[in-house]
Design an enzyme around this catalytic site. Sequence first.
Site, short mmCIF file in Angstrom:
data_model
loop_
_atom_site.label_atom_id
_atom_site.label_comp_id
_atom_site.label_asym_id
_atom_site.label_seq_id
_atom_site.Cartn_x
_atom_site.Cartn_y
_atom_site.Cartn_z
N GLY A 16 0.84 -1.18 0.00
CA GLY A 16 0.00 0.00 0.00
C GLY A 16 0.88 1.24 0.00
O GLY A 16 2.09 1.17 -0.23
N LEU A 17 0.29 2.39 0.29
CA LEU A 17 1.07 3.63 0.26
C LEU A 17 2.17 3.64 1.30
O LEU A 17 3.29 4.12 1.03
CB LEU A 17 0.13 4.83 0.46
N SER A 45 -5.14 1.56 0.46
CA SER A 45 -4.69 2.82 -0.15
C SER A 45 -5.32 3.04 -1.51
O SER A 45 -5.74 4.15 -1.85
CB SER A 45 -3.16 2.82 -0.28
N ALA A 48 -8.91 4.35 -1.28
CA ALA A 48 -9.20 5.61 -0.60
C ALA A 48 -9.80 6.60 -1.58
O ALA A 48 -9.30 6.78 -2.69
CB ALA A 48 -7.92 6.17 0.01
N GLU A 116 -13.72 18.51 4.55
CA GLU A 116 -14.29 17.28 5.10
C GLU A 116 -14.54 17.46 6.58
O GLU A 116 -14.10 18.44 7.21
CB GLU A 116 -13.36 16.08 4.83
N HIS A 232 -16.80 3.93 9.16
CA HIS A 232 -17.21 4.98 8.23
C HIS A 232 -18.73 5.03 8.20
O HIS A 232 -19.38 4.00 8.07
CB HIS A 232 -16.67 4.71 6.82
N ARG A 278 -16.68 11.70 12.41
CA ARG A 278 -17.17 10.44 11.86
C ARG A 278 -17.86 9.54 12.89
O ARG A 278 -18.85 8.88 12.59
CB ARG A 278 -16.01 9.66 11.22
N HIS A 337 -13.90 0.67 8.90
CA HIS A 337 -13.20 1.43 7.86
C HIS A 337 -11.72 1.62 8.16
O HIS A 337 -10.89 1.64 7.25
CB HIS A 337 -13.87 2.79 7.69
N ARG A 372 -9.67 8.93 14.00
CA ARG A 372 -8.84 9.53 12.95
C ARG A 372 -9.58 10.67 12.25
O ARG A 372 -10.74 10.53 11.87
CB ARG A 372 -8.47 8.47 11.91
#
Length: 503
Positions: A16-17, A45, A48, A116, A232, A278, A337, A372
């Site tokens: 992943g990233l 990633s 996303a 966001e 999420h 969230r 999530h 997060r």
Amino acid sequence: MTERIRHDGVIVVGAGLAGFSAALAAAPARVLLLSEAPLNHGCSSAWAQGGVAAALSDDDAPALHAADTVAAGAGLVVPAVAALLAEEGPAAVRRLADLGAPFDRKAGGAFSQSLEAAHSRARVARVKGDQAGRAIMEALTVAVRAARHIEVRTGAKLVGLLQDGSTRIRGVVVRIDGRTVEIAARAVVLATGGIGGLYAVTTTPAELKGEGLGLAALAGATIADPEFVQFHPTAIDIGRDPAPLATEALRGEGAVLVDANGERFMARYHPAAELAPRDVVARAIHAEREAGRGAFLDAREAVGAHFPDEFPAVFAACMGGGVDPRTQLIPVAPACHYHMGGIATDIDGRTSLPGLYAAGECASTGVHGANRLASNSLLEAAVFGARAGRAAARVQAAPERPLAVVTGPDLPAEALAALREAMSRDAGVVRTAEGLARLVAGIDTAQAGHGQAPALVAARLVAAAALARRESRGGHFRSDFPDAVAPERTFVAAAPGAARHAA
């Protein structure tokens, strides 16, 4: 027969990233990048949608970004780590752009940024509305394949760690084409992702079952904050596993949440309504659904006919499930999530075990706390992945010692299915002592029957810590203890408990 290989450099597990960032930053040290799935598959990633949060505009500043991160984390964010993430964020985004990530730009060349939830500024750099993860990973895949110091080996499933008598991690054990291969190295970076595959309703790839986390715990690594799981709020409820995601950017653009009668309900739960944190939005949607009123995202006015161009991934997912978001409400439900907890690390990815580093979602630096902040995940992977890669590259070869294999069995499919249902039921959006105790007992029974499977170890860490935290904070909500009373992080100094045999 077990094959043995020595790699004179760094092993990175996960593509992943965070894994890509670690591998690229480790230059000029030789890197062996291992992934069970083909590149750009099986990692969160690439899925996303929202983008990468960073203070890139003139009206923003890293201090503001750090303050928002601390506020969202509900008292458990380590402020110095949040400040570091925010300070290094703009350079990390520009580095991704330099590697080819096609971020949306304004006419003058500045990054287009969206607002966001829980951000005080519009600071999320994105790609075509909801394509950020995929576009970034495609660009970095090209860079990784072109890097002379990186060797990529796919189809390699992590099944164990090599450890010497001093607890130092000396390499990994992987399964490739049915063969077991032991690979010794100077340092190992785990970038194995989250735990979404342990839940029946998740937005992440099913392959991510917390097995890197579980193996690290079995080797004796300290685990931090495992109870904090982010759900999420707006997974698209069309019966798919994993559930497709309706990015938070839709609410940033003005989409609203309504019940089956078309009535907005978020103002009853939080003054910020749809842009509440969230965890608040997830619990509100859970409550509306439990009450039989249903929950839907109404983006008809906010996006409408522009869906195919502005949010192509959401549009395709909805249409595939028989919902036209241009003219219809999108049914939504909370879904697992992101895991705020993980293998405890410092700011350079060092774990409590010498030779072992961790980055990305499987790690816990303390930057996310109990909840997060939206779009900080890709940023964390880029910033702390690179730091872990650089630190691991500096590790010198250690004296030869006898090695043991730390491993655990695979969890049979039926047992995994039962675990996923139990985790969603008892360690989900709303938790109780009764449910968590039932979950822990069920995991213990599964371990008695199937052994210390890393997936079971990871699940038990979540369940036991959630049972022990008798309060509500961030993503962890106990209906029997609804107040926040203990702003202390959880650290589990896991005692070695895996099957061990001589390498």
